[in-house]
Design a protein around this motif. Structure first.
Motif, PDB file in Angstrom:
ATOM      1  N   SER A 123       0.827  -1.204   0.000  1.00  0.00           N
ATOM      2  CA  SER A 123       0.000   0.000   0.000  1.00  0.00           C
ATOM      3  C   SER A 123       0.867   1.261   0.000  1.00  0.00           C
ATOM      4  O   SER A 123       0.629   2.196  -0.775  1.00  0.00           O
ATOM      5  N   SER A 127       1.380   3.784  -3.260  1.00  0.00           N
ATOM      6  CA  SER A 127       0.955   5.180  -3.129  1.00  0.00           C
ATOM      7  C   SER A 127       2.096   6.137  -3.453  1.00  0.00           C
ATOM      8  O   SER A 127       1.875   7.287  -3.811  1.00  0.00           O
ATOM      9  N   GLU A 319       3.954  10.437   2.547  1.00  0.00           N
ATOM     10  CA  GLU A 319       3.367   9.301   1.808  1.00  0.00           C
ATOM     11  C   GLU A 319       3.105   8.135   2.762  1.00  0.00           C
ATOM     12  O   GLU A 319       2.069   7.473   2.691  1.00  0.00           O
ATOM     13  N   LYS A 322       0.052   8.981   5.035  1.00  0.00           N
ATOM     14  CA  LYS A 322      -1.201   8.942   4.273  1.00  0.00           C
ATOM     15  C   LYS A 322      -1.624   7.500   3.983  1.00  0.00           C
ATOM     16  O   LYS A 322      -2.793   7.127   4.153  1.00  0.00           O
ATOM     17  N   ALA A 323      -0.661   6.672   3.585  1.00  0.00           N
ATOM     18  CA  ALA A 323      -0.967   5.281   3.249  1.00  0.00           C
ATOM     19  C   ALA A 323      -1.419   4.497   4.481  1.00  0.00           C
ATOM     20  O   ALA A 323      -2.326   3.662   4.402  1.00  0.00           O
TER      21      ALA A 323
END
Length: 490
Positions: A123, A127, A319, A322-323
């Motif tokens: 994931s 992303s 990143e 967020k993931a």
């Protein structure tokens, strides 16, 4: 293709014929042999493929790889090796053009956490624009293609075939679960992982046709770190030194302990509007706060592992953060959004150790009630039924005993065995053999603040009865129940 192109990086002896022999396909299943195939004889726990040599010779095999003394049949090249499983792995890598050299390869081993961590890693990398394949217990993912799995780690030929598909699909990396069986049986031999990961170790997979004892289990796990460039280890594990035995990789550690390279600090449980998770500060070699929408302190370990891996790919902190908010693994503490009044989740816990870990974790969230629905598989050890029954009765406020995969047994016979364990503790319980009706009961009788766990099926989308697998997906059952009573979404 000449046979020598497949064996030039391994030890072998030519018993008959020539390494210049032309071959068409590489095969380890005698049913797939065709004219010109090279057949690798695997000595399995059920059948020994050396017995099929006359059959494959009759089908036109051009070459046969053996690990035992055999009498050669004229016109066929015979190659003897010390270990035919290792030979298959090395030959498969060559047959598919050494695809692992064209990918960044990540292998994750340990008793628990492998599946969740692989999905977290994929994931985050995806992303960040890093196209990543996955091989694991639930499925293999190659781009947009999802292929259901039969084993945690497939046979070496299949591993290399999947790697080759990933290269052809333009993928950059692959993250895979590596079981102790896979390491013992050379399913991941024939290449070197860029990153190897150790999550944790508990007694498991010990017995006939698996590992003779815990020491053997730990040794097999440790083999990953003799075939990876960089190792990332749970530094809090009491078995760390055993896993490090003989390692040839560079070492990095993670965990709660201050001596680790990556440290989880200020850990808090997160509970809001039917959703559960954790939040903590990542200290040590990195410095930021992160939230994970997967409950339990073990998800701190899983997410910290994923963060350590992705840091090596240059993924930014933003990143990663967020993931982590959007990670979800099918059937692994998978929260099904139904209502804000209570939490409903699906989990694969299908033995006493996993169920105890899950329920203990969920009790930390101080639910109004902890409700546990489960059954046990037919034609499996009865001890599992007694143990799971006792664990649920001891830890859950309400145990709902139902069917899992009864296979060739009567569902009520299995339920009655589970109740033997349930009666060893003092938890309330009900028995509802029909799994859909059992789920309906949990939803219709839910109270504010409850956590309801549907345990045992997880990612599975079938129920096996009398040798037939009938489609049954708990997510679909929940949706059906809501359609039949829309008040349940309030």
């Amino acid at each position: 293709m000449k046979i020598k192109e497949l064996i030039n990086e391994m030890e072998y002896e030519i018993l008959a014929g020539s390494e210049e022999t032309e071959i068409t396909t590489l095969v380890y299943d005698s049913r797939k042999v065709e004219k010109g195939s090279v057949f690798v004889c695997i000595s399995g726990s059920v059948r020994d493929a050396h017995e099929f040599i006359p059959d494959v010779a009759a089908k036109g095999a051009a070459a046969i790889v053996v690990e035992k003394d055999v009498t050669p049949i004229d016109g066929i090249t015979y190659i003897k090796v010390e270990d035919s499983r290792l030979a298959l792995a090395c030959m498969s890598a060559a047959y598919f053009g050494h695809p692992a050299k064209k990918l960044k390869t990540i292998g994750i081993t340990g008793t628990k956490g492998k599946t969740t961590t692989t999905y977290m890693v994929r994931s985050i990398l995806e992303s960040a624009g890093i196209k990543t394949g996955l091989i694991g217990t639930i499925e293999s993912i190659v781009g947009s293609e999802r292929i259901p799995s039969a084993n945690t780690t497939p046979e070496s030929y299949r591993v290399q075939e999947l790697f080759a598909k990933m290269v052809d699909a333009g993928l950059d990396a692959v993250v895979m679960e590596v079981s102790s069986q896979a390491l013992m049986l050379h399913r991941v031999s024939g290449f070197v992982f860029d990153i190897g990961v150790f999550t944790n170790l508990e007694p498991d997979h010990i017995g006939e046709n698996e590992h003779k004892d815990f020491a053997d289990y730990m040794h097999c796990k440790s083999l990953l770190f003799q075939q990876c460039r960089h190792g990332i280890f749970n530094g809090d594990s009491e078995h760390l030194q055993g896993i490090l035995q003989g390692h040839t990789c560079t070492v990095e550690t993670f965990g709660y302990g201050a001596e680790n390279d990556l440290i989880a600090q200020k850990v808090e449980l997160k509970k809001e509007h039917g959703a559960l998770g954790v939040k903590y500060h990542v200290g040590g070699s990195m410095d930021f706060d992160v939230e994970v929408n997967v409950p339990g302190k073990f998800s701190v370990y899983n997410s910290l592992t994923a963060i350590a891996i992705c840091h090596h790919f240059g993924v930014s902190v933003e990143e990663i953060k967020k993931a982590m908010l959007h990670v979800s693994v099918k059937g692994r503490i998978e929260i099904v959004p139904v209502t804000k009044r209570y939490t409903l989740m699906i989990d694969y816990a299908h033995n006493a150790m996993a169920l105890e870990s899950l329920l203990t974790t969920l009790k930390e969230y101080e639910p109004g009630r902890l409700v546990c629905l489960f059954g046990c598989g037919g034609n499996r050890a009865k001890s599992r039924r007694y143990e799971m029954g006792e664990v649920s009765s001891k830890l859950a406020d309400l145990t709902v005993v139902t069917s899992d995969n009864p296979r060739n047994e009567e569902p009520m016979d299995i339920i009655n065995d589970i109740l033997v364990g349930v009666h060893k503790a003092d938890g309330a319980y009900v028995t509802i053999p029909d799994r859909k009706e059992a789920i309906r009961y949990c939803m219709e009788h839910a109270e504010d603040g409850d956590i309801i766990v549907l345990a045992g099926k997880g990612h599975e989308d079938y129920q096996e009865i009398k040798g037939v697998k009938h489609h049954m997906d708990e997510r679909e059952l929940i949706a059906d129940i809501i359609r039949e009573n829309t008040d349940l979404k309030l």
